[in-house]
Design a protein around this motif. Structure first.
Motif, short mmCIF file in Angstrom:
data_model
loop_
_atom_site.label_atom_id
_atom_site.label_comp_id
_atom_site.label_asym_id
_atom_site.label_seq_id
_atom_site.Cartn_x
_atom_site.Cartn_y
_atom_site.Cartn_z
N VAL A 88 -35.17 133.80 -44.37
CA VAL A 88 -33.71 133.69 -44.39
C VAL A 88 -33.25 132.66 -43.34
O VAL A 88 -32.53 131.72 -43.66
N GLY A 89 -33.70 132.82 -42.11
CA GLY A 89 -33.35 131.87 -41.05
C GLY A 89 -33.96 130.50 -41.29
O GLY A 89 -33.31 129.47 -41.08
N ILE A 90 -35.20 130.50 -41.74
CA ILE A 90 -35.90 129.23 -41.99
C ILE A 90 -35.20 128.48 -43.13
O ILE A 90 -34.99 127.26 -43.05
N GLY A 91 -34.82 129.21 -44.17
CA GLY A 91 -34.12 128.62 -45.31
C GLY A 91 -32.79 127.99 -44.90
O GLY A 91 -32.42 126.92 -45.39
N GLU A 92 -32.08 128.65 -43.99
CA GLU A 92 -30.82 128.09 -43.49
C GLU A 92 -31.06 126.79 -42.74
O GLU A 92 -30.31 125.83 -42.86
N PHE A 93 -32.17 126.77 -41.98
CA PHE A 93 -32.54 125.55 -41.25
C PHE A 93 -32.81 124.40 -42.23
O PHE A 93 -32.30 123.28 -42.05
N VAL A 94 -33.58 124.68 -43.28
CA VAL A 94 -33.92 123.64 -44.26
C VAL A 94 -32.64 123.10 -44.91
O VAL A 94 -32.44 121.89 -45.01
N LEU A 95 -31.77 124.01 -45.32
CA LEU A 95 -30.54 123.60 -46.00
C LEU A 95 -29.66 122.73 -45.10
O LEU A 95 -29.17 121.68 -45.52
N THR A 96 -29.50 123.16 -43.84
CA THR A 96 -28.66 122.40 -42.91
C THR A 96 -29.22 121.00 -42.68
O THR A 96 -28.49 120.01 -42.74
N GLN A 97 -30.53 120.93 -42.45
CA GLN A 97 -31.18 119.64 -42.24
C GLN A 97 -31.01 118.74 -43.47
O GLN A 97 -30.62 117.59 -43.37
N ALA A 98 -31.32 119.32 -44.63
CA ALA A 98 -31.33 118.54 -45.87
C ALA A 98 -29.93 118.01 -46.19
O ALA A 98 -29.78 116.87 -46.62
N LEU A 99 -28.89 118.83 -45.96
CA LEU A 99 -27.53 118.39 -46.28
C LEU A 99 -27.06 117.34 -45.29
O LEU A 99 -26.32 116.41 -45.67
N SER A 100 -27.48 117.44 -44.04
CA SER A 100 -27.06 116.43 -43.08
C SER A 100 -27.73 115.09 -43.39
O SER A 100 -27.10 114.03 -43.32
N ASN A 118 -35.51 124.14 -52.12
CA ASN A 118 -36.17 125.31 -52.71
C ASN A 118 -35.61 126.61 -52.13
O ASN A 118 -35.39 126.71 -50.93
N LEU A 119 -35.40 127.59 -53.00
CA LEU A 119 -34.95 128.91 -52.56
C LEU A 119 -36.02 129.94 -52.90
O LEU A 119 -36.57 129.93 -53.98
N SER A 120 -36.28 130.86 -51.97
CA SER A 120 -37.24 131.95 -52.19
C SER A 120 -36.54 133.20 -52.70
O SER A 120 -35.37 133.42 -52.38
N ILE A 151 -35.47 127.09 -58.09
CA ILE A 151 -35.82 128.51 -58.13
C ILE A 151 -36.99 128.69 -59.09
O ILE A 151 -37.00 128.11 -60.17
N THR A 152 -37.97 129.49 -58.69
CA THR A 152 -39.08 129.76 -59.61
C THR A 152 -38.78 131.03 -60.41
O THR A 152 -37.90 131.81 -60.06
N GLU A 153 -39.54 131.21 -61.47
CA GLU A 153 -39.30 132.37 -62.32
C GLU A 153 -39.46 133.68 -61.56
O GLU A 153 -38.90 134.69 -61.94
N GLY A 154 -40.23 133.65 -60.49
CA GLY A 154 -40.43 134.82 -59.66
C GLY A 154 -39.12 135.43 -59.19
O GLY A 154 -38.99 136.65 -59.06
N VAL A 155 -38.15 134.56 -58.95
CA VAL A 155 -36.83 135.03 -58.50
C VAL A 155 -36.17 135.89 -59.57
O VAL A 155 -35.52 136.89 -59.29
N LEU A 156 -36.34 135.47 -60.82
CA LEU A 156 -35.61 136.09 -61.92
C LEU A 156 -36.30 137.33 -62.46
O LEU A 156 -35.70 138.17 -63.10
N MET A 157 -37.61 137.41 -62.19
CA MET A 157 -38.44 138.43 -62.81
C MET A 157 -37.99 139.85 -62.48
O MET A 157 -38.11 140.74 -63.30
N SER A 158 -37.48 140.05 -61.27
CA SER A 158 -37.05 141.39 -60.87
C SER A 158 -35.87 141.85 -61.72
O SER A 158 -35.65 143.05 -61.88
#
Ligand code: C2E
Ligand code: MG
Ligand code: MG
Ligand code: MG
Length: 277
Positions: A88-100, A118-120, A151-158
């Protein structure tokens, strides 16, 4: 279950299992403070328009260098980051970096370049996900339709209803959704019918075989035709040879990504690239 394979085989399995367990523990221990210690870096791999050859965007890919462990592959550490909730925290870091980086890149070229992130699955359990992404876009001053979430299919499978709600909300903001690693999961076609995807990303394993295996070529051909009939654009991942690119062009594939077009690189390098072929 190793019974009957002989004592040596058994102890061999045991040692191997012990090694796996201690490697995992070490990774888990080290990844906990990795964000604070600034051990992560985001690198960028360009995406290219197949018919014009022009660079249209990039995918953000996470890298981890730890002083004790050295360079660790995301294939190894992302699952641990997920299981521990650290994603969750790592993903926020990636998004912030990538958007900047995207904001700088767009300003420099005065055009609507795109960024894929990529989102987990685990990130969808964060009730703040949609709000955080929305805020990050505003903060960076980037238009929602220039952000693509993979998003991979893994996200949707649940099949959790909160995932469908989150995807609809993200789509409603104008963010593009991309189905990553298409072809490697289970009921991809059904998901495409029920979720608001904009992009289909054909897995590298199919792209690899298109010039040599007629089955792979037919599957990719069918996937592209189907995606287009559903108004999705198609990205082929893992393009490594000119012959693969040529064939993808003849199959009307829209975008391509892979070592042939560019390996993942640092942001400074990305910003220095020429967009035209
Ligand atoms: P992915 O999203 O399918 O990313 C594509 C992977 O293929 C990347 O591996 C990329 O470096 C590699 N690749 C690109 N072109 C080629 C090529 O021509 N040939 C070959 N052999 N490989 C190519 P990478 O960076 O090791 O990432 C692996 C996976 O880790 C990603 O697969 C993604 O699922 C995950 N990942 C990476 N960064 C993040 C992140 O920030 N968040 C999350 N949740 N997952 C991430
Ligand atoms: Mg991806
Ligand atoms: Mg992929
Ligand atoms: Mg893949």
């Amino acid at each position: 279950q190793a019974k009957g394979l002989g004592r040596n085989t058994y102890s061999y399995f045991n040692e191997e299992m012990n090694r796996d367990v201690s490697r995992r523990l070490e990774l888990e221990q080290e990844i906990r403070g990795a964000l604070q210690r600034k051990e992560f870096e985001v690198v960028y791999q360009v995406q290219v328009n197949v018919s014009s050859g022009q660079i249209t965007g990039a995918e953000a890919l996470l890298r981890w260098f730890n002083p004790k462990l050295g360079q660790v592959s995301p294939v190894e550490f992302i699952p641990i980051a997920e299981q521990t909730g650290l994603i969750v925290g790592i993903g926020e870091f990636v998004l912030t970096q990538a958007l900047s980086v995207l904001a700088n890149w767009q300003q420099q070229h005065e055009c609507a370049l795109k960024m894929s992130v990529n989102l987990s699955p685990r990130q969808f359990r964060d009730t703040q996900l949609v709000d955080n992404i929305h805020q990050a876009l505003i903060q960076a001053g980037v238009a929602a339709n220039c952000l693509e979430l993979e998003i991979t299919e893994g996200v949707l499978m649940s099949g959790h209803s909160y995932i469908k709600k989150a995807l609809s909300a993200l789509s409603g903001l104008g963010i593009h959704l991309s189905m990553d690693d298409f072809g490697t999961g289970y009921s991809s076609l059904n998901y495409l019918r029920h979720y608001p995807f904009d992009v289909l990303k054909i897995d590298r394993s199919f792209v690899q075989g298109i010039t040599t295996e007629s089955t792979d070529r037919e599957l990719v051909n069918a996937a592209i035709a189907m995606a287009h009939s559903l108004n999705l654009t198609v990205v082929a991942e893992g393009v490594e040879t000119p012959a693969q690119l040529q064939l993808l062009k003849s199959l009307n594939c829209d975008f391509a990504q892979g070592y042939l077009l560019g390996k993942p690189c640092r942001s400074t390098r990305l910003l220095a690239l020429e967009l035209m072929p």
